[in-house]
Design an enzyme around this catalytic site. Structure first.
Site, PDB file in Angstrom:
ATOM      1  N   ASP A  33      -8.117  47.654  71.959  1.00  0.00           N
ATOM      2  CA  ASP A  33      -8.590  48.266  73.204  1.00  0.00           C
ATOM      3  C   ASP A  33      -7.469  48.113  74.249  1.00  0.00           C
ATOM      4  OD1 ASP A  33      -9.755  48.898  75.617  1.00  0.00           O
ATOM      5  OD2 ASP A  33     -11.507  47.595  75.358  1.00  0.00           O
ATOM      6  N   GLU A  83      17.532  31.760  77.146  1.00  0.00           N
ATOM      7  CA  GLU A  83      17.048  31.137  75.921  1.00  0.00           C
ATOM      8  C   GLU A  83      17.178  32.109  74.753  1.00  0.00           C
ATOM      9  OE1 GLU A  83      12.645  31.213  77.499  1.00  0.00           O
ATOM     10  OE2 GLU A  83      12.672  30.863  75.360  1.00  0.00           O
ATOM     11  N   CYS A 115      12.136  28.940  79.410  1.00  0.00           N
ATOM     12  CA  CYS A 115      12.104  29.745  80.640  1.00  0.00           C
ATOM     13  C   CYS A 115      12.496  28.952  81.885  1.00  0.00           C
ATOM     14  CB  CYS A 115      10.715  30.334  80.849  1.00  0.00           C
ATOM     15  SG  CYS A 115      10.183  31.342  79.478  1.00  0.00           S
ATOM     16  N   THR A 156       3.520  40.608  74.662  1.00  0.00           N
ATOM     17  CA  THR A 156       4.090  39.820  75.770  1.00  0.00           C
ATOM     18  C   THR A 156       5.615  39.745  75.671  1.00  0.00           C
ATOM     19  OG1 THR A 156       3.882  37.644  74.706  1.00  0.00           O
ATOM     20  CG2 THR A 156       1.983  38.428  75.938  1.00  0.00           C
ATOM     21  N   SER A 205       0.249  26.864  74.028  1.00  0.00           N
ATOM     22  CA  SER A 205       1.225  27.192  75.081  1.00  0.00           C
ATOM     23  C   SER A 205       0.521  27.408  76.421  1.00  0.00           C
ATOM     24  CB  SER A 205       2.081  28.406  74.696  1.00  0.00           C
ATOM     25  OG  SER A 205       1.370  29.615  74.806  1.00  0.00           O
ATOM     26  N   HIS A 237       5.731  31.169  86.975  1.00  0.00           N
ATOM     27  CA  HIS A 237       6.363  31.784  85.800  1.00  0.00           C
ATOM     28  C   HIS A 237       5.336  32.728  85.164  1.00  0.00           C
ATOM     29  CE1 HIS A 237       8.199  32.546  82.039  1.00  0.00           C
ATOM     30  NE2 HIS A 237       7.333  31.826  81.347  1.00  0.00           N
ATOM     31  N   LYS A 246      -4.231  32.667  85.871  1.00  0.00           N
ATOM     32  CA  LYS A 246      -4.811  31.448  85.294  1.00  0.00           C
ATOM     33  C   LYS A 246      -4.252  30.211  86.005  1.00  0.00           C
ATOM     34  CE  LYS A 246      -5.183  33.044  80.427  1.00  0.00           C
ATOM     35  NZ  LYS A 246      -6.572  32.870  80.046  1.00  0.00           N
ATOM     36  N   ASN A 288       7.713  39.824  79.639  1.00  0.00           N
ATOM     37  CA  ASN A 288       8.272  38.488  79.843  1.00  0.00           C
ATOM     38  C   ASN A 288       9.791  38.585  79.867  1.00  0.00           C
ATOM     39  OD1 ASN A 288       8.707  35.772  80.092  1.00  0.00           O
ATOM     40  ND2 ASN A 288       7.542  35.158  78.277  1.00  0.00           N
ATOM     41  N   SER A 320       8.713  26.313  78.043  1.00  0.00           N
ATOM     42  CA  SER A 320       8.028  25.701  76.899  1.00  0.00           C
ATOM     43  C   SER A 320       8.867  24.585  76.292  1.00  0.00           C
ATOM     44  CB  SER A 320       7.769  26.754  75.829  1.00  0.00           C
ATOM     45  OG  SER A 320       6.646  27.511  76.172  1.00  0.00           O
TER      46      SER A 320
HETATM   47  P1  HMG Z   1      -4.449  36.741  71.996  1.00  0.00           P
HETATM   48  O1  HMG Z   1      -4.729  36.365  70.598  1.00  0.00           O
HETATM   49  O2  HMG Z   1      -4.212  38.174  72.292  1.00  0.00           O
HETATM   50  O3  HMG Z   1      -5.574  36.134  72.957  1.00  0.00           O
HETATM   51  O4  HMG Z   1      -3.184  35.915  72.482  1.00  0.00           O
HETATM   52  P2  HMG Z   1      -7.038  36.568  73.294  1.00  0.00           P
HETATM   53  O5  HMG Z   1      -7.691  37.263  72.160  1.00  0.00           O
HETATM   54  O6  HMG Z   1      -7.640  35.315  73.834  1.00  0.00           O
HETATM   55  O7  HMG Z   1      -6.923  37.659  74.475  1.00  0.00           O
HETATM   56  C1  HMG Z   1      -6.184  37.460  75.631  1.00  0.00           C
HETATM   57  C2  HMG Z   1      -7.072  37.810  76.840  1.00  0.00           C
HETATM   58  O8  HMG Z   1      -7.496  39.181  76.753  1.00  0.00           O
HETATM   59  C3  HMG Z   1      -8.365  36.988  76.933  1.00  0.00           C
HETATM   60  O9  HMG Z   1      -8.581  36.721  78.311  1.00  0.00           O
HETATM   61  C4  HMG Z   1      -9.430  37.961  76.455  1.00  0.00           C
HETATM   62  O10 HMG Z   1     -10.738  37.691  76.963  1.00  0.00           O
HETATM   63  C5  HMG Z   1      -8.893  39.255  77.005  1.00  0.00           C
HETATM   64  P3  HMG Z   1      -8.641  35.198  78.830  1.00  0.00           P
HETATM   65  O11 HMG Z   1      -9.712  34.514  78.075  1.00  0.00           O
HETATM   66  O12 HMG Z   1      -7.293  34.594  78.536  1.00  0.00           O
HETATM   67  O13 HMG Z   1      -8.889  35.316  80.301  1.00  0.00           O
HETATM   68  N1  HMG Z   1      -9.424  40.451  76.337  1.00  0.00           N
HETATM   69  C6  HMG Z   1      -9.814  41.574  76.994  1.00  0.00           C
HETATM   70  N2  HMG Z   1      -9.835  41.876  78.301  1.00  0.00           N
HETATM   71  C7  HMG Z   1     -10.284  43.127  78.659  1.00  0.00           C
HETATM   72  N3  HMG Z   1     -10.721  44.039  77.747  1.00  0.00           N
HETATM   73  C8  HMG Z   1     -10.702  43.758  76.430  1.00  0.00           C
HETATM   74  C9  HMG Z   1     -10.230  42.476  76.007  1.00  0.00           C
HETATM   75  N4  HMG Z   1     -10.109  41.892  74.797  1.00  0.00           N
HETATM   76  C10 HMG Z   1      -9.612  40.641  75.025  1.00  0.00           C
HETATM   77  N5  HMG Z   1     -11.120  44.675  75.553  1.00  0.00           N
HETATM   78  C11 HMG Z   1      -1.545  34.983  73.904  1.00  0.00           C
HETATM   79  C12 HMG Z   1      -2.809  35.828  73.840  1.00  0.00           C
HETATM   80  C13 HMG Z   1      -1.076  34.894  75.339  1.00  0.00           C
HETATM   81  C14 HMG Z   1      -1.836  33.582  73.377  1.00  0.00           C
HETATM   82  C15 HMG Z   1      -0.460  35.688  73.025  1.00  0.00           C
HETATM   83  O14 HMG Z   1      -0.126  36.920  73.590  1.00  0.00           O
HETATM   84  C16 HMG Z   1       0.793  34.874  72.852  1.00  0.00           C
HETATM   85  O15 HMG Z   1       0.888  34.015  71.970  1.00  0.00           O
HETATM   86  N6  HMG Z   1       1.850  35.115  73.733  1.00  0.00           N
HETATM   87  C17 HMG Z   1       3.101  34.388  73.676  1.00  0.00           C
HETATM   88  C18 HMG Z   1       2.977  32.992  74.256  1.00  0.00           C
HETATM   89  C19 HMG Z   1       2.754  32.976  75.747  1.00  0.00           C
HETATM   90  O16 HMG Z   1       3.078  33.908  76.439  1.00  0.00           O
HETATM   91  N7  HMG Z   1       2.240  31.835  76.269  1.00  0.00           N
HETATM   92  C20 HMG Z   1       2.035  31.674  77.675  1.00  0.00           C
HETATM   93  C21 HMG Z   1       2.222  30.237  78.162  1.00  0.00           C
HETATM   94  S1  HMG Z   1       3.755  29.496  77.555  1.00  0.00           S
HETATM   95  C22 HMG Z   1       4.993  30.149  78.591  1.00  0.00           C
HETATM   96  O17 HMG Z   1       4.707  30.705  79.593  1.00  0.00           O
HETATM   97  C23 HMG Z   1       6.392  29.977  78.130  1.00  0.00           C
HETATM   98  C24 HMG Z   1       7.069  31.219  77.549  1.00  0.00           C
HETATM   99  O18 HMG Z   1       7.388  32.131  78.592  1.00  0.00           O
HETATM  100  C25 HMG Z   1       8.308  30.819  76.767  1.00  0.00           C
HETATM  101  C26 HMG Z   1       9.316  29.927  77.432  1.00  0.00           C
HETATM  102  O19 HMG Z   1       9.067  29.056  78.229  1.00  0.00           O
HETATM  103  O20 HMG Z   1      10.455  30.067  77.001  1.00  0.00           O
HETATM  104  C27 HMG Z   1       6.161  31.954  76.583  1.00  0.00           C
END
Ligand code: HMG
Length: 402
Positions: A33, A83, A115, A156, A205, A237, A246, A288, A320
């Site tokens: 979706d 990175e 990051c 992302t 994460s 970030h 969040k 990102n 991270s």
């Molecule tokens: P996911 O499996 O897509 O998670 O992974 P999800 O199924 O929980 O869905 C995400 C959100 O979409 C949820 O909202 C759902 O409810 C919503 P939340 O509960 O979070 O508020 N959702 C919907 N909303 C509207 N309509 C819909 C619908 N369906 C679902 N139909 C995840 C998400 C971010 C984990 C994944 O994308 C990922 O692994 N990303 C990479 C890691 C990341 O970005 N982590 C962030 C923190 S770590 C960080 O910031 C460091 C980084 O930048 C690296 C560095 O430091 O070098 C990553």
């Protein structure tokens, strides 16, 4: 007693890639979706590099207008934060240094800690300028965020660079001396040496980021930093813009304060407006940008809010692994330039849409240093990754008049 000279960000510029992938297209390709990406993650698009682009070409493209405006006098240090480094030994900044025509009496080094690297560069630069106030430091934060195809991290991804000039008596932001620090050894996200994509435990994460936010906040308070109601704007970030929301909700609940957590397209939440939405407008179209992400958020806010003179901004940097830092800064008189947002939106609009088949093909292409290659000329940037010759990456500056 004399007041110490203010030090901080004198000027700042962004650059991104030739291509863009629209997340609605990705959603329709994988049967998701589209609201999950737009509202669930708060992302609309992700920048994607052409074969002749990388962190160095983006970094040089971000730095060039900064040097045109400010000259190179007094720049004796270039710190390149990334990175997604392209060599294990040579700093990416050395190639950028040549592309930018900087003089030889400049020290160049690369900083890495996920990051967080750009914020570490900023603190190091402030230290250098406080010792030699007539010097200026050029920081380039540049990254290509890549996860495996068909993984939860895929929507992302993103790419972009921010260049910053750090000096005494800065025109944009004075960085305040008190900072909140938080380091915790955690396997939430990393990229092994033999992998071109990041490995991530998504749920961990997100929780590690939120724990680090309160950890850095507590340390800011313990060091005598400002209370939440003394901070006018808050930036985070942004691995995806919903993460900033969040973070804001988490900090507000932790401190016991009512802060607005409304992102564009959402019903207003109420609470004090800290610029959350304005600070996410560029990032939701870039994706990102790792080390550049927090500063792209800063640019988004400074370019679009003309009421910030004398106001204090809080900036939360998370890398991270993990290292994080909460800094505060005060906005300088005359910082606002109404043409900057229009210029960057024009750059975002000028990206060439990439269809999903072509995107997947480019994503799967891995260059080996063992094979000489000449990259096709695709990007219209002045700076190109021209290929590999004798195991060394080749860069060129294109004469746009040619
Ligand atoms: P996911 O499996 O897509 O998670 O992974 P999800 O199924 O929980 O869905 C995400 C959100 O979409 C949820 O909202 C759902 O409810 C919503 P939340 O509960 O979070 O508020 N959702 C919907 N909303 C509207 N309509 C819909 C619908 N369906 C679902 N139909 C995840 C998400 C971010 C984990 C994944 O994308 C990922 O692994 N990303 C990479 C890691 C990341 O970005 N982590 C962030 C923190 S770590 C960080 O910031 C460091 C980084 O930048 C690296 C560095 O430091 O070098 C990553």
């Amino acid at each position: 007693m004399t007041t110490p000279t203010p030090i901080g960000i004198h000027d700042l510029e962004l650059a991104t890639t030739h291509y863009v992938v629209t997340l609605d297209d990705l959603a329709s390709h994988n049967g998701t979706d589209p609201a999950k990406y737009r509202l669930g993650l708060g992302q609309d698009q992700m920048s994607f590099p052409a074969p002749d682009e990388d962190i160095i070409t983006m970094g040089a493209a971000a730095a060039a207008p900064l040097l045109e405006r400010n000259g190179t006098e007094g720049i004796r240090t270039l710190i390149f934060a990334t990175e997604s480094g392209v060599d294990q030994s040579k700093a990416a900044g050395v190639s950028a240094h040549r592309l930018l025509g900087l003089p030889s009496d400049v020290r160049v080094v690369e900083f890495k800690q996920a990051c967080y690297g750009g914020t570490a560069a900023l603190q190091a630069a402030i230290g250098m300028v406080s010792r030699t106030p007539n010097e200026r430091v050029l920081i380039i934060s540049s990254d290509v965020a890549r996860y495996e195809l068909d993984s939860p991290g895929e929507p992302t991804q993103g790419a972009g660079a921010v260049a910053m000039l750090v000096s005494a008596s800065p025109a944009l932001l004075e960085i305040e001396p008190i900072a909140g620090l938080f380091t915790d050894d955690v396997d939430d996200f990393w990229r092994p040496n033999d992998s071109s994509t990041a490995v991530v435990d998504g749920a961990l994460s997100v929780s590690a980021y939120l724990d680090a936010l309160t950890g850095a906040w507590d340390n800011l308070q313990a060091q005598g930093g400002p209370a939440l109601d003394e901070i006018d704007r808050l930036l985070y970030h942004q691995p995806f813009t919903k993460m900033a929301k969040k973070g804001q909700a988490h900090l507000a609940a932790y401190v016991g304060s009512e802060l607005d957590v409304t992102l564009p397209g959402e019903a207003a939440s109420g609470g004090r407006d800290t610029g959350l939405a304005l600070g996410t407008l560029y990032n939701r179209r870039l994706g990102n940008t790792y080390t550049a992400s927090l500063f792209a958020g800063l640019a988004s806010l400074l370019h679009q809010d003309d009421s910030l003179e004398g106001k204090r901004i809080g900036l939360f940097s998370y890398g991270s692994g993990s290292v994080s830092e909460f800094i505060t800064a005060t906005v300088q008189p005359g910082y606002f330039d109404s043409s900057r947002a229009a210029r960057f939106y024009a750059e975002l609009d000028a990206r060439v849409p990439l269809d999903i088949d072509h995107y997947r093909e480019l994503h799967a292409t891995e260059l080996s240093s063992a094979t000489d290659v000449v990259t096709p000329r695709v990007s219209t940037s002045q700076y190109r990754f021209a290929g590999i010759s004798g195991q060394a990456r080749q860069y060129e500056r294109v004469d746009q008049a040619a």
